[in-house]
Design an enzyme around this catalytic site. Structure first.
Site, PDB file in Angstrom:
ATOM      1  N   ALA A   1     -29.705  29.915   4.477  1.00 43.34           N
ATOM      2  CA  ALA A   1     -28.844  29.176   3.550  1.00 43.34           C
ATOM      3  C   ALA A   1     -29.556  28.914   2.226  1.00 43.34           C
ATOM      4  O   ALA A   1     -29.381  27.870   1.613  1.00 43.34           O
ATOM      5  CB  ALA A   1     -28.416  27.853   4.182  1.00 43.34           C
TER       6      ALA A   1
ATOM      7  N   ARG B   1     -22.179  33.756  -8.404  1.00 45.17           N
ATOM      8  CA  ARG B   1     -20.776  34.091  -8.641  1.00 45.17           C
ATOM      9  C   ARG B   1     -19.826  32.939  -8.315  1.00 45.17           C
ATOM     10  O   ARG B   1     -18.642  32.991  -8.670  1.00 45.17           O
ATOM     11  CB  ARG B   1     -20.398  35.330  -7.829  1.00 45.17           C
ATOM     12  CG  ARG B   1     -21.047  36.612  -8.344  1.00 45.17           C
ATOM     13  CD  ARG B   1     -20.905  37.739  -7.354  1.00 45.17           C
ATOM     14  NE  ARG B   1     -19.511  38.004  -7.017  1.00 45.17           N
ATOM     15  CZ  ARG B   1     -19.140  38.749  -5.972  1.00 45.17           C
ATOM     16  NH1 ARG B   1     -20.056  39.284  -5.175  1.00 45.17           N
ATOM     17  NH2 ARG B   1     -17.859  38.954  -5.727  1.00 45.17           N
TER      18      ARG B   1
ATOM     19  N   LYS C   1      -0.247  -1.840   3.834  1.00 47.29           N
ATOM     20  CA  LYS C   1      -1.710  -1.805   3.869  1.00 47.29           C
ATOM     21  C   LYS C   1      -2.245  -2.880   4.801  1.00 47.29           C
ATOM     22  O   LYS C   1      -1.874  -4.049   4.695  1.00 47.29           O
ATOM     23  CB  LYS C   1      -2.260  -2.009   2.448  1.00 47.29           C
ATOM     24  CG  LYS C   1      -3.777  -1.773   2.313  1.00 47.29           C
ATOM     25  CD  LYS C   1      -4.621  -3.004   2.549  1.00 47.29           C
ATOM     26  CE  LYS C   1      -4.499  -4.019   1.446  1.00 47.29           C
ATOM     27  NZ  LYS C   1      -5.494  -5.137   1.628  1.00 47.29           N
TER      28      LYS C   1
ATOM     29  N   ASN D   1      13.727  -7.958   8.688  1.00 48.85           N
ATOM     30  CA  ASN D   1      14.240  -7.141   7.583  1.00 48.85           C
ATOM     31  C   ASN D   1      13.532  -7.556   6.291  1.00 48.85           C
ATOM     32  O   ASN D   1      13.586  -8.728   5.895  1.00 48.85           O
ATOM     33  CB  ASN D   1      15.748  -7.327   7.414  1.00 48.85           C
ATOM     34  CG  ASN D   1      16.279  -6.463   6.268  1.00 48.85           C
ATOM     35  OD1 ASN D   1      16.581  -5.290   6.447  1.00 48.85           O
ATOM     36  ND2 ASN D   1      16.385  -7.047   5.083  1.00 48.85           N
TER      37      ASN D   1
ATOM     38  N   ARG E   1      14.937 -20.171  -7.095  1.00 40.23           N
ATOM     39  CA  ARG E   1      15.346 -19.392  -8.265  1.00 40.23           C
ATOM     40  C   ARG E   1      15.867 -20.372  -9.301  1.00 40.23           C
ATOM     41  O   ARG E   1      16.340 -21.466  -8.963  1.00 40.23           O
ATOM     42  CB  ARG E   1      16.396 -18.343  -7.911  1.00 40.23           C
ATOM     43  CG  ARG E   1      17.707 -18.897  -7.357  1.00 40.23           C
ATOM     44  CD  ARG E   1      18.772 -17.819  -7.267  1.00 40.23           C
ATOM     45  NE  ARG E   1      18.531 -16.912  -6.155  1.00 40.23           N
ATOM     46  CZ  ARG E   1      19.464 -16.556  -5.277  1.00 40.23           C
ATOM     47  NH1 ARG E   1      20.682 -17.091  -5.356  1.00 40.23           N
ATOM     48  NH2 ARG E   1      19.199 -15.706  -4.327  1.00 40.23           N
TER      49      ARG E   1
END
Length: 459
Positions: A7, A13, A352, A378, A441
């Site tokens: 090796a 090339r 994650k 949900n 909200r």
């Protein structure tokens, strides 16, 4: 058996600063393919000869010195004076009582079965050469026979016109009795067109010493193909992937196109697995019975349980997908994700380091990070768990049967109780009690007589 892997080449090339033998094929350096194959033969000694590339090659080898395998030694060839000179560097480390197998770090696809057949043909007292017939053997060493017996190997630049017409070529892979090898290497000369010490010259010495020279052939010509350019690397990549695809087909895997799959590690498939085009599998990936993987998906060190469906363009890394779950399209499961049975993760949803229990779903445009999610939950579109404060990560808990309305932000650490409902647009900074509606909200208002601004015309 001793194994010596050459090796030391520069690989001009390849047009790269990376040593040639460290270029990846199927996600793993060429040299490591050769080392892994050599180790299946249980060698007593394994030595890698390196040269160009500085410390990169020995460092890569050292990382393989783990587990129960025999330690891999290295030896420096400096300067590089040919294949015979390269093998000379390993001589002090070789066990004289065992034959020596010589391999090449840029020839990655030789199979263990072919090497075993060669070793059996050579035994302990013969010189064995892995040879192959090629329609166009230009540039390769020719096997010169007399009466059917191998007499010598001649390199292209030193061959006569008649010798160049020979189609049987030397792969360079040999099994040699080590006590003879040491003597033959010491007698090598560099009196040739290249000015190098050719390992192939030991064949003529073996004949002169009355040592029988035998040959063995691989199952395919591609087994002895080397890499000297990016073009050849690409060709071997496709050959290797086709070999993997054919093995998968023989095991019953349904590949929509065997020419368009990339396995860069280990892919384990159960029965009735379907894989569409353009999929990439890295590390260890397990697909259980009845799994389907949609086009252009990437799976890295993942487990997918029976009956799960991975739709197109998904990225799943170090994650577990539960049985009968449906993922995607365009979903991302990051490390630490564990999904239970019948979980639905839809388009543009990212998970994650979270555990999601059975029958829960996040079907659109959501981010769930560092969370524990119960069953039958949900998670509405646009929901995110705000798990990072810029320095530390915090955990979100969503208990069974909770309903998270669209466009909600859950600022961790926070818990949504069992059966709780969050109204759309809620920013949750405190725990939401079980079974109740929690909403935050601003009050909706309409401003009378308001007019949209109009662009002022320039004078």
């Amino acid at each position: 058996m001793n194994v010596v892997i050459l090796a030391a080449g520069m690989g001009k090339r390849m047009q790269s600063a990376l040593p040639k033998v460290l270029h990846p094929l199927a996600g793993k350096p060429l040299l490591l393919h050769v080392i892994d194959t050599a180790r299946t033969l249980a060698p007593s000694k394994l030595c890698v000869i390196y040269g160009h590339g500085g410390a990169a090659v020995p460092e890569a080898v050292e990382r393989q010195n783990t587990g129960a395998h025999a330690k891999i030694d290295t030896a420096l060839q400096e300067p590089q004076l040919g294949t015979g000179h390269a093998v000379m560097q390993a001589v002090p480390q070789l066990d004289e009582n065992a034959p020596t197998l010589i391999l090449y770090g840029d020839v990655p696809l030789t199979t263990a079965d072919s090497l075993k057949r060669l070793a059996e043909a050579a035994g302990s007292d013969k010189l064995g050469i892995l040879t192959v017939e090629q329609a166009n053997p230009f540039g390769l060493g020719r096997i010169v026979r007399e009466g059917g017996d191998i007499r010598r190997i001649v390199e292209e630049k030193d061959a006569t016109p008649d010798e160049r017409a020979i189609r049987e070529i030397n792969s360079g892979i040999m099994v040699v009795p080590t006590r003879h090898l040491k003597k033959w290497l010491a007698a090598l000369s560099n009196n040739n067109a290249q000015g190098e010490y050719y390992l192939t010259d030991i064949v003529a010495q073996a004949v002169a010493d009355g040592v029988k020279v035998v040959s063995s052939q691989p199952s395919g010509e591609w087994e002895v193909a080397g890499v000297n350019s990016k073009v050849q690397l690409a060709e071997l990549e496709r050959r290797h992937q086709l070999n993997i695809a054919q093995a998968l087909l023989e095991k019953g895997v349904h590949l929509l196109d065997p020419a368009r799959i990339d396995v860069r590690g280990e892919l384990i498939c159960g029965r009735d697995v379907t894989i569409d085009v353009g999929c990439v599998f890295e590390g260890k990936v397990e697909l259980a019975d009845g799994v389907s993987v949609g086009a252009h998906s990437v799976l890295v060190n993942a487990r997918v349980a029976a009956g799960a469906s991975i739709k197109p363009f998904c990225h799943i890394e170090e994650a577990v997908v539960g049985p009968k779950s449906v993922i995607g399209p365009y979903a991302r499961l990051r490390p630490g994700t564990e999904l239970a049975e019948d979980v639905h993760i839809g388009n543009f949803v990212e998970i994650k380091n979270s555990q999601i229990a059975a029958h829960s779903k996040a079907n659109h445009l959501a981010y769930v990070g560092d969370a524990t999610v119960g069953s039958r939950v949900n998670i509405g579109a646009g929901t995110i768990t705000c798990n990072y404060d810029g320095a530390n990560k915090f955990r979100t808990v969503i208990e069974d049967d909770a309903f998270i309305g669209s466009d909600s932000q859950l600022v961790a650490p926070v818990t949504v109780g069992k059966g709780a409902t969050l109204g759309a647009g809620t920013t949750l900074t405190k725990d939401a009690p079980a079974g109740q509606l929690t909403i935050s909200r601003s009050k909706q208002m309409t401003i009378e007589n308001w007019k949209r601004p109009v662009k002022v015309k320039k004078a």
